[in-house]
Design a protein around this motif. Sequence first.
Motif, short mmCIF file in Angstrom:
data_model
loop_
_atom_site.label_atom_id
_atom_site.label_comp_id
_atom_site.label_asym_id
_atom_site.label_seq_id
_atom_site.Cartn_x
_atom_site.Cartn_y
_atom_site.Cartn_z
N SER A 343 0.82 -1.22 0.00
CA SER A 343 0.00 0.00 0.00
C SER A 343 0.85 1.26 0.00
CB SER A 343 -0.95 0.00 1.20
OG SER A 343 -1.87 -1.06 1.11
N PHE A 344 1.87 1.31 0.85
CA PHE A 344 2.68 2.53 0.90
C PHE A 344 3.50 2.72 -0.37
CE2 PHE A 344 2.43 2.33 5.75
CZ PHE A 344 1.44 3.31 5.79
N PHE A 345 3.95 1.62 -0.98
CA PHE A 345 4.66 1.77 -2.26
C PHE A 345 3.72 2.27 -3.34
CE2 PHE A 345 6.00 0.39 -6.42
CZ PHE A 345 7.32 0.80 -6.46
N LEU A 346 2.52 1.68 -3.43
CA LEU A 346 1.58 2.08 -4.47
C LEU A 346 1.12 3.52 -4.27
CD1 LEU A 346 -0.64 -1.12 -4.86
CD2 LEU A 346 1.16 -0.28 -6.41
N LEU A 347 0.87 3.93 -3.03
CA LEU A 347 0.51 5.31 -2.78
C LEU A 347 1.65 6.25 -3.18
CD1 LEU A 347 -1.29 5.09 0.70
CD2 LEU A 347 -2.34 5.61 -1.51
N GLY A 348 2.88 5.87 -2.86
CA GLY A 348 4.02 6.67 -3.26
C GLY A 348 4.14 6.77 -4.77
N LYS A 349 3.92 5.67 -5.46
CA LYS A 349 3.99 5.67 -6.91
C LYS A 349 2.93 6.59 -7.51
CE LYS A 349 4.95 4.09 -11.10
NZ LYS A 349 6.14 4.61 -11.81
N ALA A 350 1.69 6.50 -7.01
CA ALA A 350 0.61 7.34 -7.52
C ALA A 350 0.87 8.82 -7.24
CB ALA A 350 -0.72 6.91 -6.92
N LEU A 351 1.44 9.14 -6.09
CA LEU A 351 1.76 10.53 -5.77
C LEU A 351 2.92 11.04 -6.61
CD1 LEU A 351 1.46 10.35 -1.87
CD2 LEU A 351 -0.07 11.57 -3.40
N GLN A 352 3.92 10.20 -6.81
CA GLN A 352 5.07 10.59 -7.62
C GLN A 352 4.65 10.90 -9.06
OE1 GLN A 352 8.16 11.18 -6.64
NE2 GLN A 352 9.08 11.47 -8.65
N ASP A 353 3.75 10.09 -9.59
CA ASP A 353 3.27 10.29 -10.97
C ASP A 353 2.12 11.29 -11.06
OD1 ASP A 353 5.16 8.43 -11.70
OD2 ASP A 353 3.74 6.76 -11.85
N GLU A 354 1.72 11.85 -9.93
CA GLU A 354 0.69 12.90 -9.83
C GLU A 354 -0.71 12.42 -10.23
OE1 GLU A 354 1.88 16.54 -11.68
OE2 GLU A 354 3.86 16.52 -10.75
N TYR A 355 -0.96 11.12 -10.04
CA TYR A 355 -2.32 10.63 -10.23
C TYR A 355 -3.16 10.88 -9.00
CZ TYR A 355 -0.64 8.30 -14.43
OH TYR A 355 -0.12 8.05 -15.67
N LEU A 356 -2.53 10.92 -7.84
CA LEU A 356 -3.21 11.24 -6.59
C LEU A 356 -2.66 12.54 -6.04
CD1 LEU A 356 -3.39 7.81 -4.68
CD2 LEU A 356 -5.20 8.93 -6.01
N ALA A 357 -3.53 13.31 -5.41
CA ALA A 357 -3.12 14.55 -4.75
C ALA A 357 -2.64 14.23 -3.34
CB ALA A 357 -4.29 15.53 -4.70
N THR A 358 -1.60 14.91 -2.93
CA THR A 358 -1.05 14.64 -1.61
C THR A 358 -1.91 15.27 -0.51
OG1 THR A 358 0.95 14.78 -0.25
CG2 THR A 358 0.39 16.71 -1.57
N SER A 359 -1.84 14.67 0.65
CA SER A 359 -2.51 15.20 1.86
C SER A 359 -1.60 14.86 3.04
CB SER A 359 -3.89 14.55 2.05
OG SER A 359 -4.44 14.93 3.29
#
Length: 425
Positions: A343-359
């Motif tokens: 989960s933490f790797f996938l969240l990091g990947k999505a944030l790095q690629d800007e698919y998810l917004a950070t909070s």
Amino acid sequence: MKTLHNSLPTIYQHKAKSGMRVFTTFRYQWYVALGWLVVAGAIGVVLRAQMLWPTESLNYMYWLHAHSHVMLLGWAFNGLLTALWSTFLPPSRARTYRRWWLGLQISVAGMLVFFPMQGYAAGSISFSTLHVWLTYGIGIKLWRDLRSDRSLSASLLRWGIAFLFLSTLGPYVVGVLKAKGLAHTDGYNLAIYFYLHFLYNGWFMVSILALLVRQLERWNVALPVRSARLWLKIWIICCGVSYSLSTLWVNPPMGIWALGGLSGGLQLVAGGWLARGLWLQRSIIYQRLKPEVSILYKLAWFAFVLKLVLQTVSALPWAAEWAYQQRPIVIAYLHLVFIGVVSFFLLGKALQDEYLATSPIALNASIIFFIALELALLAEPLQNRLLNGSMPYYYESLFGVSVGLWLSFLALLIAQVQRPSVTPL
């Protein structure tokens, strides 16, 4: 020449619009996957509440099946596939997976409906089987799309697909044994462990390593080619052999114990080789990573190394017996793998690629409550073993940190709803 010159802006504009559409598609796929994570977390909170306030109308095992399937297939599987498609495929090929994606969501929704109602029965098995068949189609399609790619990352991904296919043999054996009234046998549980082992140690772990190596390749962070290929062979062989670690609870011959210890030890060495390569290139990696992603990746890497250490230690008879007798240890290990690593790797990947917004608040809270959950799960077994006693307010503590972890994921999902509609190319 004038006609060609005038047509070029139109061509580039079309490619830009195409890239934007694919980016937006992946962004919403991440939203859906994150939504499944929130649903699975909510079910987890309900299960924790049952330990304090039991409800006779709620079948604990049925809801546990719903929790594990939605977490595994709704969040982790969907997130991993989205990361793989967006990383390994050009936009023109990525768009061809849309219907397959929709089919996966239908199958997860069906499992969410039927598992709480009937457990493993006709409805839930039908949607589980649908998911398996869809993964066959997706795996074959993805394998074909990678035919011309001879990179180390693509080789890892092909092995991940192979392990995914191999893992599905487990559910077929489970179905046969259940139909013959042999659900109480060791073979039934061994088939379940076969599925879980090759799913999370094979498909998930190897595919995550493929994503990691692919990122390094894009950043021109070179791993030694010859030793990297040797590392790949050792990792894949050990991944297959380490299934023996999942059989130790039946007290197999000493040769199986030795194979488990050897495979676990070799994977730990292989993990150390990769860690050394990353450490030597840390300055380049840190420059490329966003600060919040760096934290998530560090935590995922720590959890990954801890996983390798624990699976090696589990080949010791006393450790295997203790883990078998103490269910919280197994639950803590599964959370370590699926939240700490995946989960933490996938969240990091999505944030790095800007698919998810950070909070920042949601991310920091998720880290804090995850660590608290792991410590709470281990407190009771350690208290029993070291002090021969029990931990006060154990179930209350588990319920509290579970609520906190779920709320942090919910806050992260809410942050996506509030993000601006404009997306980068």
